[in-house]
Design a protein around this motif. Structure first.
Motif, PDB file in Angstrom:
ATOM      1  N   LEU A 117     -46.350  25.027  24.249  1.00 19.04           N
ATOM      2  CA  LEU A 117     -44.979  25.489  24.025  1.00 19.04           C
ATOM      3  C   LEU A 117     -44.920  26.521  22.908  1.00 19.04           C
ATOM      4  O   LEU A 117     -45.460  26.315  21.823  1.00 19.04           O
ATOM      5  N   SER A 118     -44.243  27.643  23.198  1.00 19.37           N
ATOM      6  CA  SER A 118     -43.939  28.651  22.184  1.00 19.37           C
ATOM      7  C   SER A 118     -42.429  28.815  22.120  1.00 19.37           C
ATOM      8  O   SER A 118     -41.766  28.882  23.151  1.00 19.37           O
ATOM      9  N   VAL A 119     -41.884  28.876  20.907  1.00 23.94           N
ATOM     10  CA  VAL A 119     -40.447  29.026  20.702  1.00 23.94           C
ATOM     11  C   VAL A 119     -40.213  30.311  19.916  1.00 23.94           C
ATOM     12  O   VAL A 119     -40.767  30.484  18.823  1.00 23.94           O
ATOM     13  N   LEU A 120     -39.402  31.211  20.458  1.00 25.87           N
ATOM     14  CA  LEU A 120     -39.119  32.489  19.821  1.00 25.87           C
ATOM     15  C   LEU A 120     -37.642  32.611  19.523  1.00 25.87           C
ATOM     16  O   LEU A 120     -36.803  32.113  20.276  1.00 25.87           O
ATOM     17  N   ASP A 121     -37.319  33.291  18.436  1.00 23.72           N
ATOM     18  CA  ASP A 121     -35.914  33.496  18.083  1.00 23.72           C
ATOM     19  C   ASP A 121     -35.255  34.489  19.038  1.00 23.72           C
ATOM     20  O   ASP A 121     -34.175  34.232  19.568  1.00 23.72           O
ATOM     21  N   GLU A 122     -35.911  35.635  19.264  1.00 24.78           N
ATOM     22  CA  GLU A 122     -35.335  36.668  20.123  1.00 24.78           C
ATOM     23  C   GLU A 122     -36.446  37.398  20.859  1.00 24.78           C
ATOM     24  O   GLU A 122     -37.502  37.688  20.303  1.00 24.78           O
ATOM     25  N   ILE A 123     -36.196  37.701  22.127  1.00 28.75           N
ATOM     26  CA  ILE A 123     -37.166  38.402  22.977  1.00 28.75           C
ATOM     27  C   ILE A 123     -36.369  39.151  24.037  1.00 28.75           C
ATOM     28  O   ILE A 123     -35.201  38.831  24.284  1.00 28.75           O
ATOM     29  N   ASP A 124     -36.995  40.140  24.645  1.00 33.27           N
ATOM     30  CA  ASP A 124     -36.279  40.843  25.707  1.00 33.27           C
ATOM     31  C   ASP A 124     -36.043  39.934  26.897  1.00 33.27           C
ATOM     32  O   ASP A 124     -34.946  39.815  27.415  1.00 33.27           O
ATOM     33  N   SER A 125     -37.114  39.268  27.336  1.00 38.10           N
ATOM     34  CA  SER A 125     -37.051  38.372  28.491  1.00 38.10           C
ATOM     35  C   SER A 125     -38.245  37.433  28.411  1.00 38.10           C
ATOM     36  O   SER A 125     -39.367  37.876  28.161  1.00 38.10           O
ATOM     37  N   THR A 126     -38.008  36.141  28.613  1.00 37.97           N
ATOM     38  CA  THR A 126     -39.122  35.197  28.553  1.00 37.97           C
ATOM     39  C   THR A 126     -40.117  35.438  29.686  1.00 37.97           C
ATOM     40  O   THR A 126     -41.328  35.290  29.493  1.00 37.97           O
ATOM     41  N   ASN A 127     -39.625  35.812  30.874  1.00 36.95           N
ATOM     42  CA  ASN A 127     -40.548  36.164  31.954  1.00 36.95           C
ATOM     43  C   ASN A 127     -41.399  37.365  31.574  1.00 36.95           C
ATOM     44  O   ASN A 127     -42.625  37.380  31.778  1.00 36.95           O
ATOM     45  N   ASN A 128     -40.765  38.396  31.010  1.00 38.82           N
ATOM     46  CA  ASN A 128     -41.507  39.589  30.608  1.00 38.82           C
ATOM     47  C   ASN A 128     -42.550  39.261  29.542  1.00 38.82           C
ATOM     48  O   ASN A 128     -43.659  39.807  29.549  1.00 38.82           O
ATOM     49  N   TRP A 129     -42.198  38.386  28.605  1.00 37.70           N
ATOM     50  CA  TRP A 129     -43.117  38.018  27.525  1.00 37.70           C
ATOM     51  C   TRP A 129     -44.373  37.364  28.096  1.00 37.70           C
ATOM     52  O   TRP A 129     -45.499  37.667  27.683  1.00 37.70           O
ATOM     53  N   ALA A 155     -52.861  23.308  32.483  1.00 37.04           N
ATOM     54  CA  ALA A 155     -51.719  23.189  31.577  1.00 37.04           C
ATOM     55  C   ALA A 155     -50.630  24.173  31.964  1.00 37.04           C
ATOM     56  O   ALA A 155     -50.893  25.193  32.599  1.00 37.04           O
ATOM     57  N   LEU A 156     -49.401  23.844  31.579  1.00 31.19           N
ATOM     58  CA  LEU A 156     -48.279  24.754  31.744  1.00 31.19           C
ATOM     59  C   LEU A 156     -48.034  25.457  30.411  1.00 31.19           C
ATOM     60  O   LEU A 156     -47.909  24.812  29.378  1.00 31.19           O
ATOM     61  N   SER A 157     -47.981  26.779  30.433  1.00 30.45           N
ATOM     62  CA  SER A 157     -47.572  27.541  29.257  1.00 30.45           C
ATOM     63  C   SER A 157     -46.075  27.778  29.353  1.00 30.45           C
ATOM     64  O   SER A 157     -45.579  28.254  30.374  1.00 30.45           O
ATOM     65  N   VAL A 158     -45.359  27.450  28.275  1.00 28.86           N
ATOM     66  CA  VAL A 158     -43.900  27.527  28.265  1.00 28.86           C
ATOM     67  C   VAL A 158     -43.465  28.353  27.061  1.00 28.86           C
ATOM     68  O   VAL A 158     -43.952  28.141  25.942  1.00 28.86           O
ATOM     69  N   VAL A 159     -42.559  29.285  27.285  1.00 27.60           N
ATOM     70  CA  VAL A 159     -41.953  30.029  26.176  1.00 27.60           C
ATOM     71  C   VAL A 159     -40.444  29.880  26.257  1.00 27.60           C
ATOM     72  O   VAL A 159     -39.837  30.083  27.309  1.00 27.60           O
ATOM     73  N   VAL A 160     -39.853  29.464  25.133  1.00 29.85           N
ATOM     74  CA  VAL A 160     -38.408  29.266  25.023  1.00 29.85           C
ATOM     75  C   VAL A 160     -37.862  30.303  24.061  1.00 29.85           C
ATOM     76  O   VAL A 160     -38.464  30.556  23.003  1.00 29.85           O
ATOM     77  N   ALA A 161     -36.745  30.918  24.400  1.00 27.30           N
ATOM     78  CA  ALA A 161     -36.132  31.917  23.531  1.00 27.30           C
ATOM     79  C   ALA A 161     -34.717  31.511  23.173  1.00 27.30           C
ATOM     80  O   ALA A 161     -33.940  31.105  24.040  1.00 27.30           O
ATOM     81  N   GLU A 162     -34.381  31.639  21.898  1.00 21.93           N
ATOM     82  CA  GLU A 162     -33.013  31.389  21.465  1.00 21.93           C
ATOM     83  C   GLU A 162     -32.076  32.453  22.022  1.00 21.93           C
ATOM     84  O   GLU A 162     -30.938  32.172  22.386  1.00 21.93           O
ATOM     85  N   PHE A 163     -32.589  33.696  22.119  1.00 22.75           N
ATOM     86  CA  PHE A 163     -31.756  34.778  22.628  1.00 22.75           C
ATOM     87  C   PHE A 163     -32.640  35.772  23.388  1.00 22.75           C
ATOM     88  O   PHE A 163     -33.713  36.141  22.926  1.00 22.75           O
ATOM     89  N   GLN A 164     -32.174  36.179  24.588  1.00 26.30           N
ATOM     90  CA  GLN A 164     -32.845  37.205  25.371  1.00 26.30           C
ATOM     91  C   GLN A 164     -31.972  38.464  25.375  1.00 26.30           C
ATOM     92  O   GLN A 164     -30.831  38.419  25.823  1.00 26.30           O
TER      93      GLN A 164
END
Length: 260
Positions: A13-25, A39-48
């Motif tokens: 799991l990765s948690v980001l404050d802001e990113i353009d798009s979690t899919n793009n990341w 394993a599943l890689s997961v990225v969560v964004a507070e704001f896209q």
């Protein structure tokens, strides 16, 4: 960025404050993330800042009031055999929400979660085939928790959120944890058995099963028909004026009267 290298044996799991798009990341970092197929890689964004929806649409959300994340999953299946994947992901969301709330959530083909015909959640999947013939699915999920009125006003369809439905502020981390566990299980079954394993359950959750609808294709063509289930590959079956037809892509809306 706050990163947990290994949330469990199965999820990174990765948690980001802001990113353009979690899919793009994930797509940009695929070579670094795709080293462990178990394993599943997961990225969560507070704001896209540039969240994406289906067919080039924008996913609108404000910080703190939505759950937006993406999951990377490798498959041994060919790309052509992943046509039902978005439907299975919608089913995972439905299972999770129904385990938490005694509310009649529904699915809309191919990948929206509804409550009383209003959109609550959506799915966007990007498929990547690598030079070593490995198939990766980047599964983007967005769930509305408490949309601001300013956001609702700019949306191109009727939408709702969990606060409006339940009257409570729901802990996003709690929902995320349960949903990731459900995704892990459902993706394993999907790879083993295919969409046909879920077909009856999915039809039972479809908001428009048996309804007269209008299907809008990517080229703008419209097809009127009555929904008659889903195929074993996840395609929509319609009874039309010229017979039963099957469609793999498009957007449906309910017609008030059937012309068939």
């Amino acid at each position: 960025m706050n990163t947990c290298p290994r949330l469990s044996e199965y999820i990174r799991l990765s948690v980001l404050d802001e990113i353009d798009s979690t899919n793009n990341w994930i797509l940009r970092n695929l070579s670094q993330l795709a080293f462990d197929d178990n394993a599943l890689s997961v990225v969560v964004a507070e704001f896209q800042s540039n969240g994406r929806g289906r067919q080039g649409r924008v996913w609108h959300a404000d910080p703190g009031n939505c759950l937006t994340f993406s999951v990377l999953k490798s498959f041994t299946k060919d790309v052509a055999k992943l046509s039902g994947l978005s439907l299975v992901i919608g089913l995972a969301i439905i299972r999770t929400l129904k385990s938490l709330f005694t509310v009649d959530f529904k699915l809309k083909w191919p990948n929206d979660v509804l409550f009383q015909q209003k959109k609550l959640a959506g799915v966007l999947i990007d498929i990547k085939r690598t030079i070593n013939d490995q198939t990766y699915a980047v599964i983007g999920i967005g769930i509305n928790f408490h949309l601001a009125e300013s956001i609702k006003r700019i949306l191109d369809q009727q939408s709702t959120d969990l606060f409006e439905i339940t009257g409570y502020h729901i802990n996003r981390n709690y929902v995320l944890g349960i949903l990731l566990s459900e995704l892990r299980n459902i993706l394993e079954d999907y790879e083993a058995f295919g969409f046909q394993h879920f077909r009856a359950e999915w039809i039972g959750c479809h908001a428009y099963e048996g309804y007269p609808v209008t299907l809008v294709l990517a080229n703008g063509e419209t097809i009127d028909g009555t929904v008659d289930g889903i195929s074993d590959s996840g395609a929509l079956n319609l009874i039309t004026s010229i017979g039963r037809r099957t469609f793999y892509i498009g957007d449906i809306s309910v017609r008030l009267k059937s012309s068939i």
